[in-house]
Write an enzyme that holds these catalytic residues in place. Structure first.
Site: not given
Length: 295
Positions: A199, A246
């Protein structure tokens, strides 16, 4: 005593091809001026050139690959603009299959800060000397839905970016974004919290895509909407998502992406790879400081 025309003395004074010494010629290469025979002549815009000069581009004042078509960021245009994206997806899938086949492999791949926790000295995790976890965690998934979502995003975002940046710049963006996500997760999460997934790198691609679309004056609403949706899921309770990875990847992707597509042509490589080196230095410094804190 005069020699008649066409005698052996005139023949010996004629130049011979530098690649075929047994062949006389009156033609020379327009670049290096060495004599060349008809077999070695390569037609050019002005005169003829020898095979060596055509091959290495000598005598033009430019690098041999100066005339090759380039991407917006200065990368080389290739026949398969998704090759690296396919390879990255293949690596992720291979590790996912290996993790499913081995119950213990996952314990050695995910990102772990330190174990056992304080006040004990860590013997496992990044603080325990397992720095490789910053990299392996970028390619490791456990849940099928997790890898499916990440690989779909990688395919959707990675292909256009690889085509726009070129392979070397695209790979640098992907790896540094993933490392930035790992470093921020290592810095801000509990040292005994395990994190994994691509991610961070994917969010780096999100950031670079937004910068690229802004540079090309494309409609940014689709990418912004998708990014907002992902950020909502990132910060929503109950999803157990590492927002640190993230955000770290996103910030690195924006910074590197901006340097890639806005670097002036005259100093393109210096600006692009200088920015990448700076991002890598921040990642290393963050990791070292966190390690000192935990040990």
């Amino acid at each position: 005593m005069d020699q008649p025309a066409g005698s052996s003395q005139d023949a010996q004074s004629l130049p011979v091809c530098y690649r075929h010494p047994d062949r006389e010629t009156g033609i020379s290469c327009t670049r290096c001026e060495r004599p060349i025979c008809p077999e070695c002549m390569v037609s050019a815009s002005v005169g003829f050139q020898c095979p060596n000069c055509v091959r290495d581009g000598s005598g033009t004042g430019h690098a041999p690959d100066a005339a090759r078509p380039r991407t917006l960021a200065g990368g080389t245009i290739t026949d398969d603009p998704r090759l690296l994206t396919k390879i990255l997806i293949g690596i992720n899938l291979a590790i996912f299959i290996a993790v499913q086949a081995s119950e213990t492999l996952l314990d050695h791949l995910y990102l772990l800060g330190a174990w056992p926790p304080a006040p004990f000295n860590p013997t496992e995790g990044v603080a325990g000397g397992e720095w490789y976890r910053l990299v392996t965690s970028m390619f490791t998934h456990e849940a099928p839905w997790h890898i499916a979502f990440n690989m779909l995003s990688l395919w959707w975002l990675g292909g256009p970016l690889e085509a726009a940046l070129g392979r070397a710049r695209y790979l640098t963006l992907y790896v540094l974004s993933g490392l930035a996500g790992s470093a921020l997760a290592y810095l801000l999460t509990s040292p005994n919290t395990a994190t994994l997934g691509a991610s961070g790198a994917i969010f780096g691609l999100f950031g670079a895509t937004a910068v690229l679309m802004r540079r090309l004056n494309y409609d940014m609403r689709p990418i912004i909407a998708l990014l907002v949706i992902n950020l909502i899921f990132t910060f929503s309770p109950g999803f157990n998502i590492s927002w640190q990875a993230h955000i770290g990847g996103l910030v690195a992707g924006v910074v590197i992406g901006y340097a890639m597509v806005h670097a002036p042509r005259q100093r393109r490589a210096l600006v692009q790879y200088g920015t990448c080196a700076l991002v890598l230095a921040v990642i290393v410094l963050t990791t070292v400081l966190r390690t000192l804190q935990l040990t």
